[in-house]
Design a protein around this motif. Structure first.
Motif, PDB file in Angstrom:
ATOM      1  N   ALA A   1       0.826  -1.109  -0.002  1.00  0.00           N
ATOM      2  CA  ALA A   1      -0.037  -0.069  -0.046  1.00  0.00           C
ATOM      3  C   ALA A   1       1.015   1.241   0.124  1.00  0.00           C
ATOM      4  CB  ALA A   1      -0.929   0.073   1.066  1.00  0.00           C
TER       5      ALA A   1
ATOM      6  N   SER B   1       0.911   3.946  -2.714  1.00  0.00           N
ATOM      7  CA  SER B   1       0.595   5.627  -2.491  1.00  0.00           C
ATOM      8  C   SER B   1       1.736   6.349  -3.060  1.00  0.00           C
ATOM      9  CB  SER B   1       0.434   5.732  -0.921  1.00  0.00           C
ATOM     10  OG  SER B   1       0.496   6.972  -0.593  1.00  0.00           O
TER      11      SER B   1
ATOM     12  N   GLU C   1       1.356   6.732  -6.703  1.00  0.00           N
ATOM     13  CA  GLU C   1       0.068   7.504  -7.168  1.00  0.00           C
ATOM     14  C   GLU C   1       0.475   9.234  -7.001  1.00  0.00           C
ATOM     15  OE1 GLU C   1      -4.431   8.370  -5.786  1.00  0.00           O
ATOM     16  OE2 GLU C   1      -3.327   6.582  -5.069  1.00  0.00           O
TER      17      GLU C   1
ATOM     18  N   ASP D   1      -7.454   2.114   8.388  1.00  0.00           N
ATOM     19  CA  ASP D   1      -7.533   1.424   6.820  1.00  0.00           C
ATOM     20  C   ASP D   1      -5.927   1.679   6.449  1.00  0.00           C
ATOM     21  OD1 ASP D   1      -7.448   1.569   3.902  1.00  0.00           O
ATOM     22  OD2 ASP D   1      -9.586   1.090   4.408  1.00  0.00           O
TER      23      ASP D   1
ATOM     24  N   ARG E   1      -4.599   1.948   3.609  1.00  0.00           N
ATOM     25  CA  ARG E   1      -4.269   2.961   2.757  1.00  0.00           C
ATOM     26  C   ARG E   1      -4.266   4.232   3.276  1.00  0.00           C
ATOM     27  NH1 ARG E   1      -9.567   1.185  -0.547  1.00  0.00           N
ATOM     28  NH2 ARG E   1     -10.130   0.821   1.722  1.00  0.00           N
ATOM     29  N   ASP E   2      -4.924   4.505   4.421  1.00  0.00           N
ATOM     30  CA  ASP E   2      -4.971   5.624   5.335  1.00  0.00           C
ATOM     31  C   ASP E   2      -3.471   5.722   5.695  1.00  0.00           C
ATOM     32  OD1 ASP E   2      -7.410   6.565   4.613  1.00  0.00           O
ATOM     33  OD2 ASP E   2      -8.077   5.734   6.197  1.00  0.00           O
TER      34      ASP E   2
ATOM     35  N   ALA F   1      -0.675   4.238   4.771  1.00  0.00           N
ATOM     36  CA  ALA F   1       0.118   4.288   3.747  1.00  0.00           C
ATOM     37  C   ALA F   1       0.265   5.619   3.214  1.00  0.00           C
ATOM     38  CB  ALA F   1      -0.151   3.484   2.460  1.00  0.00           C
ATOM     39  N   ASP F   2      -0.769   6.350   2.925  1.00  0.00           N
ATOM     40  CA  ASP F   2      -1.036   7.681   2.562  1.00  0.00           C
ATOM     41  C   ASP F   2      -0.019   8.657   3.584  1.00  0.00           C
ATOM     42  OD1 ASP F   2      -2.209   7.201   0.180  1.00  0.00           O
ATOM     43  OD2 ASP F   2      -4.360   7.815   0.710  1.00  0.00           O
TER      44      ASP F   2
ATOM     45  N   THR G   1     -13.800   0.683   4.317  1.00  0.00           N
ATOM     46  CA  THR G   1     -12.770  -0.097   4.619  1.00  0.00           C
ATOM     47  C   THR G   1     -13.230  -1.426   4.399  1.00  0.00           C
ATOM     48  OG1 THR G   1     -11.543   1.287   6.105  1.00  0.00           O
ATOM     49  CG2 THR G   1     -11.001  -1.061   6.186  1.00  0.00           C
TER      50      THR G   1
END
Length: 341
Positions: A15, A19, A22, A202, A204-205, A207-208, A302
Motif C-alpha cells: 500500500a 501511495s 500515485e 485503513d 491505505r490511510d 500508507a498515505d 474499509t
C-alpha cells in the motif's frame, strides 16, 4: 523524490508503494521475491536484508531521499539496514503500539513510555507475558525504533506506531474472518458491549500518511490510528452485514460471560478484548498525526473495499497468524446456548 521501501509486496508495504507511486514518486522495492508480487510501477531490487552482501548491493544503488521500512521485526537487522542506508535522507520506520509499555492497559500518546529494549537485540530478546502483554513482538519493535534513532538521529528518523490495520490485502485475516462469518448469516456471536468504541485504521490511510511524512520531511513519532470516535463494535459488524448482504442476527454476549468460558481474546473472536481487563486497547491518541494530515476513511469504506477484494479473487500472502483466528462453529453455538439466547 526517490523512495526505497524495504519489502513492498505484503499488505502495508504494498500500500505504501502504491501511495508513493500515485503521488508521483520514483519507488524502489527491496525484497527476496519469494512472496507476493512487486507493485506495478516500482523498480525491484532483489536481496535479503539479513545478508551483509545484499545490503551492500542495495546501498550501491542509492542513496534515496527516503527509506520506508514497514517490514523490520528484529532490532539488529534494522540496525544493519539503517547503517547500510545512512547516506539516504530520512528513515521512516513502521513500529507498533505494541512497543508501548502501557498497551493495551493505559491510554496512550506519543510521550508514553516504551518497553525497554536494545538496538542490537536479536529475535530471542524479550518475552510474552502469560497475561498477553507485554509481548516479544513489542520488545522487538521498541528495539527497532532505537536502532533507527541511533543511526539516523532524531532529526532524520520518523517513527510510525499504528494500531490495528485493516483493509484489502490484509494477511493477518481479522476483517476477512469477520466478513466471511457474517456472510454465512444466522445467529452470530457478537462480543462485549455493542457501543464499545474501536479505532482500527485503513491500510491505505496509513500508507498515505507514510508518504506524507516523506514528502514533508516530518520527524519524530506518530501514533497512526483512526480517531477515538471512529466507530463502535456494533457499527463495524453492521457494516459487515450491509456489504455482504447477509441476514445475520448479532447476539451480544458480555465480556464477563465470554471470559468465564475461556474465549481467547483478540484471536478466537478477532478484535475483541474485555474492556475491564484491557481498557487501553482502543484508547490510543492519534491527534498529533491528524494535525499533520492523517485522514481516516469510514469503517464502511474499509469493509466494503475489503469485501470487494475478497469476492473478486483477492488472496493475501499466507500467514501463520491467520490460522489462529476464529471461533469454532460448535463452540460458538454452545456459548450462545449457555448465554440463554
Amino acid at each position: 523524490m526517490r523512495i526505497l521501501i524495504l519489502g513492498g509486496t505484503w499488505f502495508l508495504g504494498r500500500a505504501i508503494a502504491a501511495s508513493a507511486i500515485e503521488h508521483g514518486h520514483q519507488v524502489t522495492v527491496f525484497n527476496r521475491g519469494r512472496s507476493g508480487g512487486d507493485p506495478d510501477g516500482a523498480e525491484a531490487i532483489r536481496g535479503d536484508r539479513e545478508s551483509e552482501d545484499g545490503l551492500k548491493r542495495l546501498a550501491g544503488s542509492g542513496p534515496w531521499d527516503v527509506v520506508v521500512d514497514p517490514s523490520g521485526q528484529v532490532p539488529r537487522v534494522v540496525l544493519a539496514s539503517a547503517r547500510a542506508l545512512v547516506g539516504s535522507g530520512r528513515y521512516v520506520f513502521v513500529s507498533s503500539v505494541s512497543a508501548y509499555a502501557g498497551w493495551p492497559i493505559d491510554p496512550l500518546t506519543e510521550t508514553s513510555a516504551l518497553l525497554e529494549s536494545r538496538a542490537d537485540a536479536g529475535p530471542e530478546f524479550g518475552y510474552t507475558d502469560p497475561r498477553g502483554y507485554p509481548t516479544q513482538y513489542g520488545f522487538a519493535k521498541a528495539g527497532c525504533e532505537q536502532a533507527v534513532l541511533d543511526v539516523f538521529g532524531p532529526d532524520r528518523a520518523t517513527i510510525l506506531r499504528p494500531g490495528v490495520i485493516l483493509g484489502p490485502w490484509e494477511y493477518v485475516g481479522r476483517l476477512p474472518w469477520w466478513l466471511r462469518r457474517v456472510a454465512e448469516g444466522g445467529r452470530v456471536l457478537a462480543p462485549g458491549d455493542p457501543n464499545q468504541l474501536i479505532q482500527p485504521v485503513d491500510v491505505r490511510d496509513v500508507a498515505d500518511f507514510a508518504t506524507r511524512t516523506a514528502e514533508h520531511d516530518f520527524g519524530g513519532a506518530f501514533n497512526v490510528t483512526a480517531p477515538a470516535n471512529h466507530t463502535t463494535f456494533a457499527g463495524f459488524l453492521e457494516a459487515c452485514r450491509q456489504v455482504t448482504g447477509s441476514d445475520a442476527e448479532f447476539v451480544w454476549v458480555g465480556d464477563d460471560q465470554l471470559a468465564a468460558v475461556g474465549v481467547r481474546q483478540w484471536t478466537e473472536i478477532p478484535l475483541w478484548r474485555s474492556v475491564g481487563a484491557f481498557p487501553g486497547t482502543w484508547k490510543v491518541s492519534s491527534a498529533k498525526a491528524a494535525a499533520s494530515g492523517l485522514s481516516a476513511r469510514t469503517i464502511r469504506a474499509t469493509v466494503a473495499d475489503t469485501w470487494q477484494w475478497l469476492t473478486s479473487g483477492g488472496q493475501a500472502v499466507a500467514s501463520a497468524r491467520a490460522s489462529e483466528l476464529g471461533i469454532d462453529p460448535e463452540r460458538e453455538a454452545e456459548i450462545l446456548a449457555c448465554a440463554g439466547r
